[in-house]
Design a protein around this motif. Structure first.
Motif, PDB file in Angstrom:
ATOM      1  N   ASN A 159       6.394 -10.010  51.097  1.00  0.00           N
ATOM      2  CA  ASN A 159       5.241  -9.627  51.711  1.00  0.00           C
ATOM      3  C   ASN A 159       4.447 -11.198  51.938  1.00  0.00           C
ATOM      4  O   ASN A 159       4.129 -11.536  52.956  1.00  0.00           O
ATOM      5  CB  ASN A 159       4.187  -9.261  51.217  1.00  0.00           C
ATOM      6  N   ILE A 160       4.560 -11.990  51.049  1.00  0.00           N
ATOM      7  CA  ILE A 160       3.936 -13.895  51.232  1.00  0.00           C
ATOM      8  C   ILE A 160       5.172 -14.263  52.357  1.00  0.00           C
ATOM      9  O   ILE A 160       4.596 -14.662  53.453  1.00  0.00           O
ATOM     10  CB  ILE A 160       4.541 -14.729  50.261  1.00  0.00           C
ATOM     11  N   GLY A 166       0.874 -19.432  57.397  1.00  0.00           N
ATOM     12  CA  GLY A 166       1.530 -20.941  57.200  1.00  0.00           C
ATOM     13  C   GLY A 166       2.390 -22.207  57.671  1.00  0.00           C
ATOM     14  O   GLY A 166       3.001 -21.133  58.325  1.00  0.00           O
ATOM     15  N   ASN A 167       2.692 -22.974  57.356  1.00  0.00           N
ATOM     16  CA  ASN A 167       4.377 -23.984  57.847  1.00  0.00           C
ATOM     17  C   ASN A 167       4.980 -23.884  56.640  1.00  0.00           C
ATOM     18  O   ASN A 167       5.897 -23.966  57.175  1.00  0.00           O
ATOM     19  CB  ASN A 167       4.092 -25.287  58.474  1.00  0.00           C
ATOM     20  N   ASN A 168       4.571 -23.922  55.398  1.00  0.00           N
ATOM     21  CA  ASN A 168       5.294 -23.703  54.630  1.00  0.00           C
ATOM     22  C   ASN A 168       5.217 -22.375  53.714  1.00  0.00           C
ATOM     23  O   ASN A 168       5.837 -22.582  52.530  1.00  0.00           O
ATOM     24  CB  ASN A 168       5.781 -24.844  53.737  1.00  0.00           C
ATOM     25  N   PRO A 169       5.685 -21.470  53.774  1.00  0.00           N
ATOM     26  CA  PRO A 169       5.792 -19.458  53.572  1.00  0.00           C
ATOM     27  C   PRO A 169       6.745 -19.816  52.086  1.00  0.00           C
ATOM     28  O   PRO A 169       6.269 -19.020  51.196  1.00  0.00           O
ATOM     29  CB  PRO A 169       5.959 -18.993  54.210  1.00  0.00           C
ATOM     30  N   ALA A 173       5.087 -19.092  48.437  1.00  0.00           N
ATOM     31  CA  ALA A 173       6.003 -18.069  48.015  1.00  0.00           C
ATOM     32  C   ALA A 173       6.039 -18.303  46.478  1.00  0.00           C
ATOM     33  O   ALA A 173       6.460 -17.753  45.117  1.00  0.00           O
ATOM     34  CB  ALA A 173       6.803 -17.059  48.352  1.00  0.00           C
ATOM     35  N   GLN A 174       7.071 -19.660  46.572  1.00  0.00           N
ATOM     36  CA  GLN A 174       6.660 -20.609  44.536  1.00  0.00           C
ATOM     37  C   GLN A 174       5.827 -20.376  43.965  1.00  0.00           C
ATOM     38  O   GLN A 174       6.243 -20.270  43.412  1.00  0.00           O
ATOM     39  CB  GLN A 174       7.333 -21.680  45.631  1.00  0.00           C
ATOM     40  N   ILE A 175       4.720 -20.942  44.878  1.00  0.00           N
ATOM     41  CA  ILE A 175       3.372 -21.189  43.937  1.00  0.00           C
ATOM     42  C   ILE A 175       2.987 -19.961  43.061  1.00  0.00           C
ATOM     43  O   ILE A 175       1.992 -19.473  42.382  1.00  0.00           O
ATOM     44  CB  ILE A 175       1.824 -22.056  44.717  1.00  0.00           C
ATOM     45  N   ALA A 176       2.872 -18.536  44.130  1.00  0.00           N
ATOM     46  CA  ALA A 176       2.140 -17.415  44.275  1.00  0.00           C
ATOM     47  C   ALA A 176       2.709 -16.481  43.005  1.00  0.00           C
ATOM     48  O   ALA A 176       2.492 -16.165  42.133  1.00  0.00           O
ATOM     49  CB  ALA A 176       2.258 -16.274  45.705  1.00  0.00           C
ATOM     50  N   LEU A 177       4.574 -17.008  42.727  1.00  0.00           N
ATOM     51  CA  LEU A 177       4.998 -16.205  42.043  1.00  0.00           C
ATOM     52  C   LEU A 177       5.169 -16.848  40.861  1.00  0.00           C
ATOM     53  O   LEU A 177       6.592 -16.606  39.240  1.00  0.00           O
ATOM     54  CB  LEU A 177       6.495 -15.904  42.563  1.00  0.00           C
ATOM     55  N   ASN A 178       4.911 -18.383  40.616  1.00  0.00           N
ATOM     56  CA  ASN A 178       5.012 -19.175  39.658  1.00  0.00           C
ATOM     57  C   ASN A 178       6.582 -20.004  39.080  1.00  0.00           C
ATOM     58  O   ASN A 178       6.773 -19.571  38.129  1.00  0.00           O
ATOM     59  CB  ASN A 178       4.311 -18.544  38.487  1.00  0.00           C
ATOM     60  N   HIS A 179       7.182 -20.121  40.270  1.00  0.00           N
ATOM     61  CA  HIS A 179       8.628 -20.660  40.242  1.00  0.00           C
ATOM     62  C   HIS A 179       8.707 -22.048  39.939  1.00  0.00           C
ATOM     63  O   HIS A 179       8.078 -22.399  40.165  1.00  0.00           O
ATOM     64  CB  HIS A 179       9.162 -20.531  41.431  1.00  0.00           C
ATOM     65  N   SER A 180       9.478 -22.267  39.084  1.00  0.00           N
ATOM     66  CA  SER A 180       9.951 -23.623  38.472  1.00  0.00           C
ATOM     67  C   SER A 180      10.063 -24.359  39.260  1.00  0.00           C
ATOM     68  O   SER A 180      10.069 -25.948  40.209  1.00  0.00           O
ATOM     69  CB  SER A 180      10.036 -24.262  37.233  1.00  0.00           C
ATOM     70  N   SER A 181      10.929 -23.501  39.615  1.00  0.00           N
ATOM     71  CA  SER A 181      12.200 -24.100  41.251  1.00  0.00           C
ATOM     72  C   SER A 181      12.048 -23.538  42.543  1.00  0.00           C
ATOM     73  O   SER A 181      12.311 -22.064  42.608  1.00  0.00           O
ATOM     74  CB  SER A 181      13.259 -23.840  40.577  1.00  0.00           C
ATOM     75  N   SER A 184      14.831 -20.969  43.129  1.00  0.00           N
ATOM     76  CA  SER A 184      14.763 -19.311  43.017  1.00  0.00           C
ATOM     77  C   SER A 184      13.500 -19.004  43.334  1.00  0.00           C
ATOM     78  O   SER A 184      14.391 -17.137  43.926  1.00  0.00           O
ATOM     79  CB  SER A 184      13.814 -19.314  41.954  1.00  0.00           C
ATOM     80  N   THR A 185      12.951 -19.284  44.428  1.00  0.00           N
ATOM     81  CA  THR A 185      12.086 -18.624  45.443  1.00  0.00           C
ATOM     82  C   THR A 185      12.711 -18.468  46.484  1.00  0.00           C
ATOM     83  O   THR A 185      12.954 -17.776  47.338  1.00  0.00           O
ATOM     84  CB  THR A 185      11.404 -18.861  46.147  1.00  0.00           C
ATOM     85  N   GLY A 186      13.941 -18.917  47.358  1.00  0.00           N
ATOM     86  CA  GLY A 186      15.033 -18.875  48.372  1.00  0.00           C
ATOM     87  C   GLY A 186      15.621 -17.665  48.182  1.00  0.00           C
ATOM     88  O   GLY A 186      16.059 -17.479  50.100  1.00  0.00           O
ATOM     89  N   ILE A 187      15.351 -16.770  47.616  1.00  0.00           N
ATOM     90  CA  ILE A 187      16.527 -15.246  47.524  1.00  0.00           C
ATOM     91  C   ILE A 187      15.020 -15.069  49.367  1.00  0.00           C
ATOM     92  O   ILE A 187      15.734 -13.554  49.707  1.00  0.00           O
ATOM     93  CB  ILE A 187      16.199 -14.282  46.507  1.00  0.00           C
ATOM     94  N   TYR A 188      14.073 -15.423  49.949  1.00  0.00           N
ATOM     95  CA  TYR A 188      13.233 -14.491  49.876  1.00  0.00           C
ATOM     96  C   TYR A 188      13.347 -14.811  51.303  1.00  0.00           C
ATOM     97  O   TYR A 188      12.354 -14.162  52.548  1.00  0.00           O
ATOM     98  CB  TYR A 188      11.446 -14.666  49.567  1.00  0.00           C
TER      99      TYR A 188
END
Length: 222
Positions: A159-160, A166-169, A173-181, A184-188
């Motif tokens: 959804n994000i 924004g310029n860097n969704p 997503a990384q911050i919203a999902l509390n990913h340390s790296s 990990s968010t790259g799958i989206y």
């Protein structure tokens, strides 16, 4: 990414299906499903939320999970209480008070979502019960019965990526999902085949779905 999330339409179907059932447990389910979609919280973490924790979040504007509730136990997770999330959390607190009337409050605090253990003693709804309830509503809405609460976490990430202006969704997503790296968010970044085809149809103005064109081509070749 293998499709383990809900599209915009599927989210609407799921939520609409639950909302139309006039029952306190259905209302409860509607609000925790909505809260999971809006936070992307892991179900093990969400299942440990208490009414005092959520009341504090409603007052401060941030829902903070203790680090011992979170994956890895290294740091606290934080979730912004948006207007939509506030609606779900307030409803869950109200339902917790109503459904838990007369129950003995566990030592860890009044659960945000009540359930019962095998001995019939009231306590927090178990992860297994969350899973079973979600599957029940997915079948009700004629969605993929393989669904699990973790799909709602992936849905938050998608959804994000879809809705962000924004310029860097991906960073959002990384911050919203509390990913340390960020890795990990790259799958989206991956799109489903269905989304890929739909976007190209919009860009190029094509009228025939890819699978139809393939069948036609195979027929001509034969």
């Amino acid at each position: 990414m293998q499709k383990r999330y809900l599209t915009e339409l599927e989210q609407s179907r799921l939520m609409l299906g639950v909302s139309k059932v006039n029952d306190p447990l259905a209302q409860r389910d509607y609000h925790w499903i909505g809260a999971l979609i809006l936070t992307g919280m892991r179900i093990q973490e969400f299942s440990r939320l208490t009414v005092p924790m959520v009341q504090q979040a409603l007052a401060l504007g941030w829902l903070v999970s203790p680090k011992e509730y979170c994956k890895g136990g290294r740091r606290c997770n934080e979730y912004l209480v948006t207007a939509r999330l506030r609606t779900h959390l307030e409803a869950l607190v109200k339902l917790s008070n109503e459904l838990g009337a007369g129950c003995v409050v566990p030592a860890e605090g009044q659960p945000l979502v009540w359930g019962r253990d095998v001995a019939g003693i009231a306590g927090a709804l178990s992860v297994r019960s969350y899973e079973a309830r979600l599957k029940q509503w997915a079948v009700h809405a004629q969605l993929d019965a393989r669904i699990s609460p973790h799909w709602l976490r992936h849905t938050r990430g998608m959804n994000i990526m879809r809705r962000s202006r924004g310029n860097n969704p991906l960073k959002v997503a990384q911050i919203a999902l509390n990913h340390s790296s960020l890795k990990s968010t790259g799958i989206y970044l991956d799109m489903s085949r269905e989304e890929f085809e739909r976007e190209l149809q919009l860009v190029d103005g094509g009228r025939v779905p890819k699978k139809v064109a393939r069948k036609v081509a195979q027929g001509v070749a034969a």
